[in-house]
Every structure is written in structure tokens, then in C-alpha cells.
Write a protein that holds these residues in place. Structure first.
Motif, PDB file in Angstrom:
ATOM      1  N   GLY A  65       5.924   4.039  -7.140  1.00  0.00           N
ATOM      2  CA  GLY A  65       4.460   4.035  -6.535  1.00  0.00           C
ATOM      3  C   GLY A  65       4.739   4.293  -5.187  1.00  0.00           C
ATOM      4  O   GLY A  65       5.656   5.059  -4.621  1.00  0.00           O
ATOM      5  N   TYR A  66       3.893   4.074  -4.181  1.00  0.00           N
ATOM      6  CA  TYR A  66       3.710   4.272  -2.888  1.00  0.00           C
ATOM      7  C   TYR A  66       3.708   3.183  -2.046  1.00  0.00           C
ATOM      8  O   TYR A  66       3.224   2.141  -2.447  1.00  0.00           O
ATOM      9  CB  TYR A  66       2.461   5.251  -2.353  1.00  0.00           C
ATOM     10  N   SER A  67       4.060   3.376  -0.776  1.00  0.00           N
ATOM     11  CA  SER A  67       3.925   2.450   0.509  1.00  0.00           C
ATOM     12  C   SER A  67       3.983   3.272   1.677  1.00  0.00           C
ATOM     13  O   SER A  67       4.149   4.131   1.798  1.00  0.00           O
ATOM     14  CB  SER A  67       5.016   1.499   0.457  1.00  0.00           C
ATOM     15  N   LEU A  68       3.426   2.375   2.790  1.00  0.00           N
ATOM     16  CA  LEU A  68       3.140   3.058   4.192  1.00  0.00           C
ATOM     17  C   LEU A  68       4.702   3.481   4.350  1.00  0.00           C
ATOM     18  O   LEU A  68       5.778   2.837   4.213  1.00  0.00           O
ATOM     19  CB  LEU A  68       2.853   2.241   5.088  1.00  0.00           C
ATOM     20  N   ALA A  69       4.949   4.763   5.132  1.00  0.00           N
ATOM     21  CA  ALA A  69       6.025   5.030   5.634  1.00  0.00           C
ATOM     22  C   ALA A  69       6.466   4.274   6.895  1.00  0.00           C
ATOM     23  O   ALA A  69       7.825   4.437   7.230  1.00  0.00           O
ATOM     24  CB  ALA A  69       6.056   6.547   5.694  1.00  0.00           C
ATOM     25  N   ARG A  70       5.581   4.039   7.537  1.00  0.00           N
ATOM     26  CA  ARG A  70       5.951   3.160   8.958  1.00  0.00           C
ATOM     27  C   ARG A  70       4.833   2.193   9.043  1.00  0.00           C
ATOM     28  O   ARG A  70       3.766   2.061   8.334  1.00  0.00           O
ATOM     29  CB  ARG A  70       6.167   4.093   9.935  1.00  0.00           C
ATOM     30  N   PRO A  71       5.109   1.240   9.873  1.00  0.00           N
ATOM     31  CA  PRO A  71       3.904   0.070  10.289  1.00  0.00           C
ATOM     32  C   PRO A  71       2.660   0.625  10.559  1.00  0.00           C
ATOM     33  O   PRO A  71       2.338   1.755  11.176  1.00  0.00           O
ATOM     34  CB  PRO A  71       4.689  -0.620  11.341  1.00  0.00           C
ATOM     35  N   ALA A  72       1.660  -0.019  10.257  1.00  0.00           N
ATOM     36  CA  ALA A  72       0.132   0.171  10.335  1.00  0.00           C
ATOM     37  C   ALA A  72      -0.098   0.572  11.790  1.00  0.00           C
ATOM     38  O   ALA A  72      -1.145   1.403  11.930  1.00  0.00           O
ATOM     39  CB  ALA A  72      -0.650  -0.878   9.417  1.00  0.00           C
ATOM     40  N   ASP A  73       0.403  -0.040  12.496  1.00  0.00           N
ATOM     41  CA  ASP A  73       0.173   0.018  13.975  1.00  0.00           C
ATOM     42  C   ASP A  73       0.970   1.172  14.536  1.00  0.00           C
ATOM     43  O   ASP A  73       0.686   1.327  15.683  1.00  0.00           O
ATOM     44  CB  ASP A  73       0.643  -1.318  14.722  1.00  0.00           C
ATOM     45  N   GLN A  74       1.535   1.903  13.971  1.00  0.00           N
ATOM     46  CA  GLN A  74       1.958   3.223  14.263  1.00  0.00           C
ATOM     47  C   GLN A  74       1.416   4.264  13.610  1.00  0.00           C
ATOM     48  O   GLN A  74       1.974   5.495  13.750  1.00  0.00           O
ATOM     49  CB  GLN A  74       3.478   3.274  14.122  1.00  0.00           C
ATOM     50  N   ILE A  75       0.372   4.034  13.006  1.00  0.00           N
ATOM     51  CA  ILE A  75      -0.397   5.130  12.248  1.00  0.00           C
ATOM     52  C   ILE A  75      -1.733   5.366  12.814  1.00  0.00           C
ATOM     53  O   ILE A  75      -2.527   4.322  12.569  1.00  0.00           O
ATOM     54  CB  ILE A  75      -0.314   4.908  10.669  1.00  0.00           C
ATOM     55  N   SER A  76      -2.028   6.394  13.180  1.00  0.00           N
ATOM     56  CA  SER A  76      -3.341   6.545  14.096  1.00  0.00           C
ATOM     57  C   SER A  76      -4.613   7.216  13.097  1.00  0.00           C
ATOM     58  O   SER A  76      -4.114   7.826  12.195  1.00  0.00           O
ATOM     59  CB  SER A  76      -3.369   7.455  15.560  1.00  0.00           C
ATOM     60  N   LEU A  77      -5.718   6.805  13.344  1.00  0.00           N
ATOM     61  CA  LEU A  77      -6.833   7.359  12.606  1.00  0.00           C
ATOM     62  C   LEU A  77      -6.864   8.917  12.919  1.00  0.00           C
ATOM     63  O   LEU A  77      -7.253   9.541  11.758  1.00  0.00           O
ATOM     64  CB  LEU A  77      -8.300   6.719  13.310  1.00  0.00           C
ATOM     65  N   LEU A  78      -6.454   9.574  13.788  1.00  0.00           N
ATOM     66  CA  LEU A  78      -6.232  10.904  13.939  1.00  0.00           C
ATOM     67  C   LEU A  78      -5.360  11.488  13.048  1.00  0.00           C
ATOM     68  O   LEU A  78      -5.678  12.423  12.401  1.00  0.00           O
ATOM     69  CB  LEU A  78      -5.937  11.225  15.635  1.00  0.00           C
TER      70      LEU A  78
END
Length: 143
Positions: A65-78
Motif C-alpha cells: 500500500g501507500y503511506s506519506l513519504a515525510r511528515p504531514a507538517d513537511q508537505i505543503s498545499l502548494l
């Protein structure tokens, strides 16, 4: 009017799922499609695009399956929006690489102000993280 595409809306929804899950939890495209009542092909294409751009990681196989590659606070909406819809631009001339496509360039008085507005929007989207988007209470999908 500034409006996100339906695919961008779906993409943020899917990434939000991963932001609310533990980092070790893997979720398949089929599970997400069922949980969020989306076509499986749409989910698979979005997940593939996010993986290719480094927002998700994937594991193949029976328990894959899939998971985030890095923490959510390091992924911008942009970043999320750019994967799906490309660069943010209010007008064609808001992005330097497209500046020579306008026949009114010599007489235009709105190019500079529109670029300033575009840049402020880009800056705001770059500062807004997936973690911030998911910080409010949200309903969980029915299974």
C-alpha cells in the motif's frame, strides 16, 4: 474565480487520509476507493502521481500500500496542488516561462500587479501544510 480542480480536491482528501493514519499504516488504492466512494482508477492515478513526486512511498505485495513519504507538517498545499494541476498561475503571464505568449505585453498595465497577487497566493499555499489542513475535526469515511 480561483478554484481548485476536482482532481486536486480528491488528492487533498486522499493525502489527508494518510496524514490522519500512523506512519506505519499502509493503505491500498482499492481500500481508499472504497472508503471514499471514488473510482479506483482515479485513486490509483493520484497515488501514483504523488509517489512519483515524492509525497508518498509505496510497498508492493499482499500487504502493500501507500503511506506519506515525510511528515504531514513537511508537505505543503502548494506541493500537493502542483502535482495535480501544475504551477499556480492567475494569468498566463504570472509564470515567467509563459511571459512571451501575450500579444498585449507592450501595453499591459496589469502584468506586474497580477504577478504580485499570484506570488502572494503561491506563498500562502507554500506555507499551509497538510498537517494544518487536517488539524480540524473531520468525518471519517464509512466502510
Amino acid at each position: 474565480m480561483i478554484r481548485f480542480s476536482k482532481m486536486a480536491d480528491y488528492g487533498v482528501l486522499l493525502l489527508g487520509h494518510f496524514a490522519r493514519s500512523s506512519a506505519e499504516t499502509l493503505t491500498s488504492a482499492a481500500e481508499l476507493a472504497e472508503a471514499y466512494h471514488m473510482p479506483r482508477s482515479v485513486v490509483a492515478n493520484l497515488l501514483k502521481a504523488f509517489r512519483e513526486e515524492g509525497l508518498l512511498v509505496s510497498k508492493r505485495g499482499l500487504n502493500g500500500g501507500y503511506s506519506l513519504a515525510r511528515p504531514a507538517d513537511q508537505i505543503s498545499l502548494l506541493e500537493m496542488l502542483a502535482v495535480i494541476d501544475g504551477p499556480v498561475r492567475l494569468t498566463d503571464c504570472a509564470v515567467d516561462s509563459l511571459a512571451d505568449t501575450c500579444e498585449y505585453e507592450d501595453v499591459c498595465t496589469s502584468r506586474s500587479p497580477m504577478r504580485a497577487v499570484n506570488q502572494r497566493i503561491v506563498d500562502m499555499l507554500a506555507e499551509l501544510t497538510l498537517a494544518e489542513l487536517m488539524s480540524a475535526d473531520h468525518p471519517t469515511p464509512s466502510r
